[in-house]
Design a protein around this motif. Structure first.
Motif, PDB file in Angstrom:
ATOM      1  N   UNK A 218       0.822  -1.213   0.000  1.00 36.64           N
ATOM      2  CA  UNK A 218       0.000   0.000   0.000  1.00 36.64           C
ATOM      3  C   UNK A 218       0.857   1.264   0.000  1.00 36.64           C
ATOM      4  N   UNK A 219       1.972   1.217   0.724  1.00 39.31           N
ATOM      5  CA  UNK A 219       2.780   2.439   0.884  1.00 39.31           C
ATOM      6  C   UNK A 219       3.402   2.882  -0.441  1.00 39.31           C
TER       7      UNK A 219
ATOM      8  N   UNK B 119      -0.666   8.143   1.018  1.00 39.11           N
ATOM      9  CA  UNK B 119      -0.344   9.165   2.018  1.00 39.11           C
ATOM     10  C   UNK B 119      -1.534  10.076   2.271  1.00 39.11           C
ATOM     11  N   UNK B 120      -2.197  10.499   1.188  1.00 37.69           N
ATOM     12  CA  UNK B 120      -3.391  11.335   1.344  1.00 37.69           C
ATOM     13  C   UNK B 120      -4.503  10.569   2.060  1.00 37.69           C
TER      14      UNK B 120
ATOM     15  N   UNK C 107      -8.038   9.866   6.836  1.00 35.20           N
ATOM     16  CA  UNK C 107      -8.832   8.884   7.588  1.00 35.20           C
ATOM     17  C   UNK C 107      -8.305   8.587   8.985  1.00 35.20           C
ATOM     18  N   UNK C 108      -7.105   9.032   9.313  1.00 34.71           N
ATOM     19  CA  UNK C 108      -6.621   8.835  10.689  1.00 34.71           C
ATOM     20  C   UNK C 108      -6.872  10.132  11.460  1.00 34.71           C
ATOM     21  N   UNK C 109      -7.874  10.109  12.313  1.00 34.97           N
ATOM     22  CA  UNK C 109      -8.297  11.301  13.048  1.00 34.97           C
ATOM     23  C   UNK C 109      -7.710  11.274  14.457  1.00 34.97           C
ATOM     24  N   UNK C 110      -6.792  12.185  14.702  1.00 30.28           N
ATOM     25  CA  UNK C 110      -6.117  12.208  16.004  1.00 30.28           C
ATOM     26  C   UNK C 110      -7.046  12.582  17.151  1.00 30.28           C
TER      27      UNK C 110
ATOM     28  N   UNK D 267     -10.645   1.070   0.757  1.00 33.66           N
ATOM     29  CA  UNK D 267      -9.670   1.685  -0.152  1.00 33.66           C
ATOM     30  C   UNK D 267      -8.923   0.601  -0.940  1.00 33.66           C
ATOM     31  N   UNK D 268      -8.582  -0.496  -0.281  1.00 32.37           N
ATOM     32  CA  UNK D 268      -7.881  -1.590  -0.962  1.00 32.37           C
ATOM     33  C   UNK D 268      -8.726  -2.157  -2.094  1.00 32.37           C
ATOM     34  N   UNK D 269     -10.029  -2.276  -1.866  1.00 33.97           N
ATOM     35  CA  UNK D 269     -10.920  -2.845  -2.884  1.00 33.97           C
ATOM     36  C   UNK D 269     -11.210  -1.858  -4.007  1.00 33.97           C
TER      37      UNK D 269
END
Length: 438
Positions: A241-242, A248-249, A254-257, A275-277
């Motif tokens: 994925x990386x 990165x976007x 999607x990671x909400x601190x 996202x993967x699908x």
């Protein structure tokens, strides 16, 4: 099915074979140590219910190999007859093509000496999927034999050397370990081996050790496409994925601190699966799509129209294809649990082979339950595994005596608590890393 039947002349033998054929839906049957000459062989085979056959007749009262098959096997071609094996070319009704070698090794060490050299030469001329199985009359590991006799079975070093240097691997088994038993001595003399290409052709193949029937050898049932219910797998981060430009976007969005950790993790893993699908896609599908597009661009270039545009497009497609190849290599390296930097970025074939072997080794198709019976029911296996680990980590309720302890611990003052609770900054991390040294 491959079975050392130790003879074929009893009155009940045809009925037994017909029952096995019906019960296990056999398309192919190999019988070893048939102890039958040519005249008796042709007469006896006719009563077993198979349409086609080939054989190596026994020499006196020893040896003999029969191979019998029905319409499920579209084509069988005999490539080589040897005193201790029959080498065949197989084509199934689904047009799968592979080589198969049925082995009945001599029970004497000196008699097997020529067999390992012959198999080594045979392997050097095989270019394609290859399976070999039968009674090797030898073991590889100490755990594959058990006896109370003073002069029991010993390891055949030549067999071990051939196995270690060959390109085949053991397909494993479901059921009891030992395939042969006589008195207090038992061993795994019968096995099925295959090269990596055959394992890729039949990734769901399974070998089962069946019960003893009239012989002191267990039959080996080889199922090419044994499909089990696929269990629900836990979430796993895919290293490839990386390498995607959009990842990165995606993480930033999607990671909400501000969310609580558990809720954030659950939501993020859910979005990763989507996202993967929808974005990352199936690597094999993307690869095939790019190949088709490049083929179309090459045809357009042959027509000579808008050449500059199509050359630029082809260059971009090649770049995208290179990225997909790197992602594929990384994906299979992760599945194989190996360091891809050691084996090379593009050694996907190695990683694929290791991942398939690991998946096969981790798969549980049967367990021995209370009473010593082998169970193949997936739901029962799940229940037994849950019950075992629940009892393993459950402690009986009991009153524990208090441990004498005269130690006292100092309280932490307010200033120290505030220091422990403050956020960690980049400078502190850098200083901590520098303390470790190079």
């Amino acid at each position: 099915m491959i079975w050392n039947s130790r003879g074929t002349g009893t009155k009940t033998f045809p009925s037994l074979v017909q029952e096995l054929k019906k019960h296990f839906c056999l398309d192919f049957l190999a019988l070893l140590e048939t102890r039958s000459d040519k005249l008796k062989t042709e007469r006896r085979i006719g009563s077993l219910g198979f349409q086609e056959y080939t054989f190596i007749e026994a020499e006196g009262y020893s040896g003999g190999i029969w191979c019998l098959w029905n319409a499920g096997v579209r084509r069988v071609e005999v490539l080589e007859r040897h005193r201790q094996y029959l080498h065949l070319y197989i084509e199934t009704s689904r047009l799968e093509q592979w080589f198969m070698t049925i082995v009945y090794a001599s029970p004497h060490v000196m008699g097997r000496h020529n067999l390992w050299n012959a198999l080594q030469q045979l392997e050097s001329g095989i270019h394609g999927p290859w399976l070999l199985g039968g009674d090797f009359n030898a073991t590889i590991f100490q755990k594959e034999r058990r006896t109370t006799a003073v002069n029991g079975l010993s390891t055949d070093r030549e067999f071990s050397n051939w196995y270690e240097t060959s390109g085949v691997s053991d397909l494993g088994h479901v059921g009891p370990l030992f395939t042969w038993k006589r008195g207090n001595t038992e061993a795994r003399l019968d096995r099925v081996l295959a090269n990596d290409e055959w394992c890729r052709l039949f990734p769901n193949a399974r070998v089962s050790h069946l019960p003893f029937y009239k012989s002191d050898h267990r039959p080996l049932l080889v199922q090419l496409d044994f499909i089990t219910e696929r269990p629900k797998r836990p979430f796993r981060f895919i290293a490839a994925w990386v390498l995607h430009d959009d990842f990165k976007r995606f993480v930033t969005d999607n990671w909400k601190t501000e969310r609580e950790w558990k809720q954030n993790l659950h939501q993020f893993t859910h979005e990763c699966c989507r996202w993967n699908k929808n974005v990352f896609g199936h690597i094999e599908g993307r690869k095939n799509k790019l190949l088709r597009r490049m083929d179309g661009v090459n045809k357009a270039l042959e027509r000579g129209r808008n050449k500059g545009h199509y050359e630029d497009l082809l260059a971009q497609l090649w770049k995208d294809f290179e990225e997909v190849l790197v992602q594929e290599s990384l994906l299979w390296a992760q599945k194989a649990r190996v360091e891809w930097s050691v084996y090379g970025d593009r050694n996907t074939r190695l990683f694929h082979s290791r991942a398939n072997k690991r998946r096969k080794a981790n798969r549980i198709d049967a367990i021995r339950i209370d009473g010593g019976e082998w169970c193949h029911d997936l739901e029962v296996i799940k229940q037994e595994a849950t019950r075992f680990f629940a009892s393993l980590f459950t402690e009986e309720a009991r009153v524990r005596a208090e441990l004498p302890c005269e130690l006292t611990y100092p309280t932490i003052d307010e200033v120290s608590l505030q220091i422990c609770d403050r956020p960690i900054d980049a400078v502190e991390i850098k200083n901590a890393l520098l303390v470790w040294g190079p």
